[in-house]
Design an enzyme around this catalytic site. Sequence first.
Site, mmCIF file in Angstrom:
data_model
loop_
_atom_site.group_PDB
_atom_site.id
_atom_site.type_symbol
_atom_site.label_atom_id
_atom_site.label_comp_id
_atom_site.label_asym_id
_atom_site.label_seq_id
_atom_site.Cartn_x
_atom_site.Cartn_y
_atom_site.Cartn_z
ATOM 1 N N SER A 574 -9.098 4.310 -1.577
ATOM 2 C CA SER A 574 -9.973 5.481 -1.646
ATOM 3 C C SER A 574 -10.644 5.587 -3.011
ATOM 4 O O SER A 574 -11.812 5.928 -3.119
ATOM 5 C CB SER A 574 -9.179 6.751 -1.346
ATOM 6 O OG SER A 574 -8.961 6.868 0.032
ATOM 7 N N SER A 775 -10.306 -0.502 6.893
ATOM 8 C CA SER A 775 -10.215 0.368 5.722
ATOM 9 C C SER A 775 -10.826 1.733 6.008
ATOM 10 O O SER A 775 -10.315 2.758 5.572
ATOM 11 C CB SER A 775 -10.895 -0.276 4.516
ATOM 12 O OG SER A 775 -12.145 -0.782 4.860
ATOM 13 N N ASN A 778 -8.179 3.615 8.094
ATOM 14 C CA ASN A 778 -6.842 3.895 7.595
ATOM 15 C C ASN A 778 -6.717 4.189 6.100
ATOM 16 O O ASN A 778 -5.734 4.769 5.681
ATOM 17 C CB ASN A 778 -5.913 2.718 7.903
ATOM 18 C CG ASN A 778 -5.789 2.466 9.378
ATOM 19 O OD1 ASN A 778 -5.417 3.342 10.135
ATOM 20 N ND2 ASN A 778 -6.114 1.258 9.798
ATOM 21 N N TYR A 779 -7.657 3.751 5.312
ATOM 22 C CA TYR A 779 -7.437 3.825 3.869
ATOM 23 C C TYR A 779 -8.403 4.702 3.098
ATOM 24 O O TYR A 779 -8.098 5.136 2.009
ATOM 25 C CB TYR A 779 -7.482 2.415 3.274
ATOM 26 C CG TYR A 779 -6.281 1.596 3.639
ATOM 27 C CD1 TYR A 779 -5.058 1.840 3.031
ATOM 28 C CD2 TYR A 779 -6.351 0.604 4.604
ATOM 29 C CE1 TYR A 779 -3.946 1.109 3.359
ATOM 30 C CE2 TYR A 779 -5.239 -0.140 4.945
ATOM 31 C CZ TYR A 779 -4.036 0.114 4.320
ATOM 32 O OH TYR A 779 -2.934 -0.602 4.655
ATOM 33 N N ILE A 780 -9.600 4.870 3.619
ATOM 34 C CA ILE A 780 -10.587 5.624 2.853
ATOM 35 C C ILE A 780 -10.563 7.080 3.282
ATOM 36 O O ILE A 780 -10.762 7.393 4.456
ATOM 37 C CB ILE A 780 -11.991 5.024 3.056
ATOM 38 C CG1 ILE A 780 -12.007 3.581 2.540
ATOM 39 C CG2 ILE A 780 -13.033 5.858 2.355
ATOM 40 C CD1 ILE A 780 -13.270 2.830 2.859
#
Length: 834
Positions: A574, A775, A778-780
Amino acid sequence: MASSSSEDDIPLMKRKKQVKNEHKGRSYSPRSAEQTPDPTQARSKSVIGEDESSDEEMPLAKRANSKSNGKHIKSEDSSDDDNVPLVSHWKHAFACIIIRLLTKKKKKYIGKESQTREKAAYSWKSSLYLQTKKRPAPKVEDSSDDEKPLAKVRKDIKKVPKVKAEDEKKVVKKQTKKVEEEEAEAQYKWWEQGNEDDGSTKWNELEHNGVLFPPAYEPHGIKMKYDGKPISLSPEAEEVASFFAALIETDHGKNPVFQKNFFSDWQEILKKDDKNPKISNFEKCDFRPMFEHFEIEKERKKQLTKAEKQQIKEEKTKVEEPYLYAIVDGRKEKVGNFRIEPPGLFRGRGDHPKTGRLKRRVMPEQVTLNLGENAPIPKPLPGHKWGGVVHIHEATWLASWKENINGTIKYVFLAATSSWKGQSDMQKFEKARELKKHVNRIRKDYSQQLNDKLMETRQRATAMYLIDKLALRAGNEKGDDEADTVGCCSLRYEHVTLEPPNTLVFDFLGKDSIRYHNSVTVEPQVFKNIKIFKKQVGPDNMIFDRLTTMSLNKHLSSYMKGLTAKVFRTYNASHTFQEQLDKLTREDDSVNDKLLSYNRANREVAILCNHQRSVSKNHGQMIAKIEDKIRAMKYQRKRLRRQIIQLDPKMKKSKMEEMQVESDLEDEWIEEHQKDLLVKEREKITTKFEKNNEKLVSEGQAALPEKELKEKLKAVDEMEKEMKREKQSGQIELKSNATVDKLLAQITKLDERIKATKNQALDKEEGKETALSTSKLNYIDPRISALWCKKHNVPVEKVFSKTLRDKFQWAMEVDDNWVSWSTVGLGPLILVAN
DNA sequence: GCCACAACTTAGCAGGGTGATT
DNA sequence: AATCACCCTGCTAAGTTGTGGC
């Protein structure tokens, strides 16, 4: 100093951890065919190592860090654990159910009364959106009171679609649309409510309709061949053969391990029925008749008319309907994977030893349902019983079963749009944001500990450095019966090579057997440490031989509640995204250019996290096509320049120079290209002619004679002659109204198109093996995207698909004051000074 | 103190749907 | 209207993390 210090670095206890798996050759293609055909043989290799005292001699237990600090960091909630026993097994669960049933009303609220009260009140408040008549004020203490209205609510919901089903299609369609809209409007906005999650009890009431089983197998009767002769098989044997037949042209079907595992499981099935032929040799099996049958079926499916397809779809939705929603504390929530996984062949990734094994059909007897005590129990398949019904209020799963390949438990959860998933998603990002506050201290600490005397501490510090800097996964150890993949803590000797002065080259297979290949310049002390660790453990062994994910996470949680290795990945991702986005976005860019920046930032994150995708089979072709397109345009441009020179010889010098710069237009290519142009032109004319004829015939008119076509094709012949003339004389026939200005304008246009196409090719090439979606999903932190869209007037739909918007609903309404990621804290990739 | 188990997130792939292009 | 590439979605494998029992 540097060399002498290494003496101190060596810990008192020298231990080695032998790799359990055999050292597999570096074959990075997950589907590489070079597997050892006989796994028993392969396994025996594991003993080969320069160290005689290998695995068996060295129990894992020895690795453990003996420094138990005894400080059991447990969350406060553990104090009331006895209230709600965690059922670990459904057989145990039965006992619990009985206890629960007996003590239910009282037990539920003992010890957590105030919390639960709050929660119950809150959930009642929010249940307004259930589109039902107002309910009486909730009586929290008496749960049996809830029962009746809840059941009623459930019925009400069900009634709606039932009524519709009686009407005809159009009505159904319209109404379902309406209902969907209403649902969207009535969404339960948990993020606007106060924070209520105490982390242990997830629900008070839970209703759902269980799971959807795959249809029973219907034999197709197509006979495969054995030893050249058609054979008939029992339905079960045919089913399993069909699983394989469908895959013979895929990488799985060609994988020897897959073949072997399938074959041995299939033989077991064959033995079950005496009427099945004796099949002992895989080589003699010919699955092609079945394969071809499936191909034909696929084709037939494609050929169905729109109406037929529509009907199939409608039937499907009708069957699904009862399973789509669950009712959680009176709220309607979407269920995710309510389908029981159908039987098939296990498609393990990479060099999975069990790939190809038969994944058996799941029956209700294997399925455990998690339901509220008051919820009606859905009916299992006729003639069957559920494996069990439990009431685990601490869990969010609705149903579970054990799968037969690896013995893992599969779960049915709510969909990503649900409040449970949304809440935990938000919590994840909040936790990562919280890390900002601690990251400086953590970095300072591990930087210092890089040369700690105690080996364990030093290894931990080094691992933390890698996790922080490279966003590596924690890396749990894996068993012999799984693919040999690693993460940070399980990195082995051969996975990191040293390139003095201070560059590390990582090359290993990570999750899903995806290759991680990265060359990184690191802090000198990190380099030195890896060198020492490697020297100590020797080839085939784990570099961090006294570090486990558990001990690492335990240490991390001492900095911040809930801090684990994985949080760093979220944090890094992030943070990088925000940073890149800020860097790349230009206020005066067009929306399209802004999106390009967005995607670039996204790609940076995907690269950081090593999110890959397999290059599509025709990627090369695609690029070649684009390049050809570019060349064709260049050729056009070249001709335009020539024409300019012809018109105005004064321009000769400059235009000639321009032409010289581009030299990838070889005569050979031009010739090919010209031929190609002619062929295409002829094709175009011919098909147009034929189509026109068809049309005429269908309208009852006479088709045009072949002569007409020949006449038309003459124009192309003329073109060909013109080309020849052009080649000989070097002169291009000019259009009567051609002017230098017009030609120049055309060139400018071409320039632009060439540039755009080049960009497109570059973008494709860059992105060919990077998957942006993982991403993003799930990640940003989605709030970064939402805010960016708002700020830069980019419609959210451009960056989030419908599903993503639904999943991230909680993030869509961030207010402008939300403290974004870059404003506080340090970036992940900043090197920490020694 | 280790291991097995449980529960939940993260991951790439296949195939279908969709929208752009011709 | 057909075709084609690509995007999305569903699927399920493969991770991480936490826990409890021996």
